[in-house]
Motif scaffolding. Structure first.
Motif, PDB file in Angstrom:
ATOM      1  N   GLY A  66       0.831  -1.211   0.000  1.00 22.84           N
ATOM      2  CA  GLY A  66       0.000   0.000   0.000  1.00 22.84           C
ATOM      3  C   GLY A  66       0.861   1.253   0.000  1.00 22.84           C
ATOM      4  N   LYS A  67       1.900   1.212   0.818  1.00 20.47           N
ATOM      5  CA  LYS A  67       2.803   2.370   0.885  1.00 20.47           C
ATOM      6  C   LYS A  67       3.558   2.567  -0.433  1.00 20.47           C
ATOM      7  N   ALA A  68       3.960   1.448  -1.066  1.00 17.25           N
ATOM      8  CA  ALA A  68       4.703   1.544  -2.336  1.00 17.25           C
ATOM      9  C   ALA A  68       3.808   2.165  -3.411  1.00 17.25           C
ATOM     10  N   SER A  69       2.539   1.767  -3.440  1.00 19.30           N
ATOM     11  CA  SER A  69       1.614   2.324  -4.434  1.00 19.30           C
ATOM     12  C   SER A  69       1.381   3.814  -4.171  1.00 19.30           C
ATOM     13  N   GLY A  70       1.183   4.164  -2.903  1.00 16.92           N
ATOM     14  CA  GLY A  70       0.967   5.568  -2.539  1.00 16.92           C
ATOM     15  C   GLY A  70       2.172   6.430  -2.866  1.00 16.92           C
ATOM     16  N   LYS A  71       3.358   5.897  -2.573  1.00 15.76           N
ATOM     17  CA  LYS A  71       4.599   6.630  -2.832  1.00 15.76           C
ATOM     18  C   LYS A  71       4.777   6.860  -4.335  1.00 15.76           C
ATOM     19  N   ASP A  72       4.474   5.823  -5.112  1.00 10.49           N
ATOM     20  CA  ASP A  72       4.598   5.947  -6.568  1.00 10.49           C
ATOM     21  C   ASP A  72       3.621   7.001  -7.106  1.00 10.49           C
ATOM     22  N   ALA A  73       2.385   6.980  -6.601  1.00 13.08           N
ATOM     23  CA  ALA A  73       1.384   7.958  -7.071  1.00 13.08           C
ATOM     24  C   ALA A  73       1.849   9.380  -6.778  1.00 13.08           C
ATOM     25  N   MET A  74       2.380   9.572  -5.575  1.00 16.98           N
ATOM     26  CA  MET A  74       2.830  10.914  -5.193  1.00 16.98           C
ATOM     27  C   MET A  74       4.004  11.362  -6.068  1.00 16.98           C
ATOM     28  N   LYS A  75       4.853  10.404  -6.431  1.00 16.52           N
ATOM     29  CA  LYS A  75       6.055  10.731  -7.217  1.00 16.52           C
ATOM     30  C   LYS A  75       5.688  11.123  -8.650  1.00 16.52           C
ATOM     31  N   PHE A  76       4.798  10.361  -9.270  1.00 15.19           N
ATOM     32  CA  PHE A  76       4.548  10.644 -10.701  1.00 15.19           C
ATOM     33  C   PHE A  76       3.355  11.567 -10.916  1.00 15.19           C
ATOM     34  N   ALA A  77       2.507  11.743  -9.871  1.00 16.03           N
ATOM     35  CA  ALA A  77       1.296  12.544 -10.095  1.00 16.03           C
ATOM     36  C   ALA A  77       0.843  13.282  -8.837  1.00 16.03           C
TER      37      ALA A  77
END
Lengths: 102, 102
Positions: B77-88
């Motif tokens: 969950g954290k990896a998905s959230g971190k990725d979303a914040m990074k690219f968008a």
């Protein structure tokens, strides 16, 4: 699959909004020809905290974009749209969406 | 039923957004424990015309609010959230919702 998405901002009077929404607006909308499914979601907050901008989301599913557009032109579609504008015209954002995997 | 709703505003580069979204972000998100269903919708416009503010919506369904909140605390969950914040991070609005008929 296509859907009409209605996002409502927080109303001033939540009780009056809910009463009209669930007792009048939902029954009007359920009569729209071609409507396959309707999903009403209460927005209860944001993972970052805070109540956010939106209060309620309604998703109305149709077989296709063409079916959605035809449905909005029927008497029932127009009655539902007219009711939404009357009771929540200043709160509503409408979007047309299509499943990304189609 | 509870869901996490991600609404993305129009990106500057739609091609780069789509590539990262579908090739990296979706697979990361699909790994989140407890995720029951994921529905990605392309917003193609508004019934009033115009392209509107939002480009894409993703709905991630869980069995309950508790399941959703636990899922966001897992490594996946954290990896998905971190990725979303990074690219968008500048495009995304996140909301937690609950089915209105529960």
């Amino acid at each position: 699959m296509a859907k009409l998405i209605a996002l409502y901002k927080h109303p001033e009077n939540k009780e009056a909004f809910d009463k009209h929404y669930f007792e009048t607006h939902v029954p009007l909308t359920e009569k729209i020809p071609g409507l396959r499914k309707m999903e009403v979601t209460r927005i209860i907050g944001s993972p970052m905290g805070g109540k956010g901008k939106y209060y309620l989301m309604c998703e109305m599913y149709y077989d296709s974009l063409e079916a959605l557009q035809s449905a909005m032109r029927t008497d029932e579609g127009k009655a539902s749209g007219k009711d939404a504008m009357k009771f929540a015209g200043d709160l509503i954002t409408l979007m047309i969406g299509e499943a990304a995997d189609e």
